[in-house]
Design a protein around this motif. Sequence first.
Motif, PDB file in Angstrom:
ATOM      1  N   ARG A   1     -97.944   1.855  17.560  1.00  0.00           N
ATOM      2  CA  ARG A   1     -99.009   1.729  16.556  1.00  0.00           C
ATOM      3  C   ARG A   1    -100.319   1.925  17.309  1.00  0.00           C
ATOM      4  NH1 ARG A   1     -99.762  -0.783  11.349  1.00  0.00           N
ATOM      5  NH2 ARG A   1    -101.800  -1.776  11.206  1.00  0.00           N
TER       6      ARG A   1
ATOM      7  N   VAL B   1     -98.809   4.853  12.830  1.00  0.00           N
ATOM      8  CA  VAL B   1     -97.538   4.489  13.452  1.00  0.00           C
ATOM      9  C   VAL B   1     -96.940   5.817  13.907  1.00  0.00           C
ATOM     10  CG1 VAL B   1     -95.242   3.538  13.124  1.00  0.00           C
ATOM     11  CG2 VAL B   1     -97.219   2.408  12.099  1.00  0.00           C
ATOM     12  N   TYR B   2     -96.799   5.947  15.208  1.00  0.00           N
ATOM     13  CA  TYR B   2     -96.324   7.201  15.787  1.00  0.00           C
ATOM     14  C   TYR B   2     -94.900   7.027  16.302  1.00  0.00           C
ATOM     15  CZ  TYR B   2     -95.930  11.388  18.555  1.00  0.00           C
ATOM     16  OH  TYR B   2     -95.496  12.587  19.053  1.00  0.00           O
ATOM     17  N   ARG B   3     -94.030   7.900  15.837  1.00  0.00           N
ATOM     18  CA  ARG B   3     -92.625   7.898  16.294  1.00  0.00           C
ATOM     19  C   ARG B   3     -92.465   9.015  17.308  1.00  0.00           C
ATOM     20  NH1 ARG B   3     -87.814   5.946  15.381  1.00  0.00           N
ATOM     21  NH2 ARG B   3     -85.949   7.239  15.504  1.00  0.00           N
TER      22      ARG B   3
ATOM     23  N   PRO C   1     -86.112  10.450  20.460  1.00  0.00           N
ATOM     24  CA  PRO C   1     -85.705   9.048  20.386  1.00  0.00           C
ATOM     25  C   PRO C   1     -84.881   8.654  21.606  1.00  0.00           C
ATOM     26  CG  PRO C   1     -84.619  10.352  18.672  1.00  0.00           C
ATOM     27  CD  PRO C   1     -85.508  11.275  19.423  1.00  0.00           C
TER      28      PRO C   1
ATOM     29  N   ALA D   1     -91.115   4.200  24.497  1.00  0.00           N
ATOM     30  CA  ALA D   1     -92.531   4.091  24.164  1.00  0.00           C
ATOM     31  C   ALA D   1     -93.211   3.103  25.104  1.00  0.00           C
ATOM     32  CB  ALA D   1     -92.690   3.630  22.716  1.00  0.00           C
TER      33      ALA D   1
ATOM     34  N   ASN E   1     -89.058   3.484  20.284  1.00  0.00           N
ATOM     35  CA  ASN E   1     -89.419   4.814  19.788  1.00  0.00           C
ATOM     36  C   ASN E   1     -90.740   4.871  19.027  1.00  0.00           C
ATOM     37  OD1 ASN E   1     -86.971   6.105  20.672  1.00  0.00           O
ATOM     38  ND2 ASN E   1     -85.953   4.919  19.075  1.00  0.00           N
ATOM     39  N   ASN E   2     -91.386   3.736  18.776  1.00  0.00           N
ATOM     40  CA  ASN E   2     -92.562   3.729  17.910  1.00  0.00           C
ATOM     41  C   ASN E   2     -93.730   2.968  18.521  1.00  0.00           C
ATOM     42  OD1 ASN E   2     -91.513   4.966  15.277  1.00  0.00           O
ATOM     43  ND2 ASN E   2     -89.953   3.459  15.770  1.00  0.00           N
TER      44      ASN E   2
ATOM     45  N   GLU F   1     -96.397  10.758  23.640  1.00  0.00           N
ATOM     46  CA  GLU F   1     -95.161  11.549  23.675  1.00  0.00           C
ATOM     47  C   GLU F   1     -94.781  11.855  25.121  1.00  0.00           C
ATOM     48  OE1 GLU F   1     -91.870  12.951  22.144  1.00  0.00           O
ATOM     49  OE2 GLU F   1     -93.453  12.293  20.788  1.00  0.00           O
TER      50      GLU F   1
ATOM     51  N   THR G   1    -101.620  10.254  20.666  1.00  0.00           N
ATOM     52  CA  THR G   1    -100.226  10.497  20.276  1.00  0.00           C
ATOM     53  C   THR G   1     -99.589  11.533  21.197  1.00  0.00           C
ATOM     54  OG1 THR G   1    -100.745  12.182  18.604  1.00  0.00           O
ATOM     55  CG2 THR G   1    -100.592   9.893  17.854  1.00  0.00           C
TER      56      THR G   1
ATOM     57  N   LEU H   1     -94.062  -0.907  19.096  1.00  0.00           N
ATOM     58  CA  LEU H   1     -93.298  -1.529  18.016  1.00  0.00           C
ATOM     59  C   LEU H   1     -91.823  -1.662  18.396  1.00  0.00           C
ATOM     60  CD1 LEU H   1     -94.916   0.285  14.960  1.00  0.00           C
ATOM     61  CD2 LEU H   1     -95.483  -1.965  15.915  1.00  0.00           C
ATOM     62  N   ASP H   2     -91.299  -0.629  19.036  1.00  0.00           N
ATOM     63  CA  ASP H   2     -89.931  -0.642  19.559  1.00  0.00           C
ATOM     64  C   ASP H   2     -89.816   0.515  20.547  1.00  0.00           C
ATOM     65  OD1 ASP H   2     -89.348   1.745  18.091  1.00  0.00           O
ATOM     66  OD2 ASP H   2     -88.752   0.554  16.356  1.00  0.00           O
TER      67      ASP H   2
END
Length: 136
Positions: free
Chosen positions: A100, A129-131, A135, A64, A97-98, A55, A51, A94-95
């Motif tokens: 998994r 799930v890491y945000r 963003p 991401a 900003n996210n 970042e 994670t 996932l998108d």
Amino acid sequence: MAERPGIWGMRGLTVLALLAIAGGLWVSGGPMQGRAERRDQMRSADLSALTAQAECRGTEAGAATADLGPTALCPETPRLADPATGAPYRITVLDRNNLRLCADFELPADKRLLAHEWQPGIDADGCIVYRLNRPF
């Protein structure tokens, strides 16, 4: 041949000692349980390191990314595979900003929650799930 007077007492104490050892192993899970907990804690620590790299790499890329290898701006080299099994950790975007991040844990989720230093946020499937904090 006659038995000594204290033989039954010694046999009783031996049985009680064996029962105590068996009960202790049943409660603690024994050495195999301890090894599995340590390996799962290592997997949890690896996901945490991933994670941090996610970042940095997300900031570098502007979104991401599943590529969490080292770069000039993000030189950390987190483990990308489980050292106990060699299975790669699963990283899915996932998108923007996210992410998994998933690992194959040995212990079921209810047992993992009892392990020391267990990282919150890891679901029953062994995933976080890491945000990203920034963003895009």
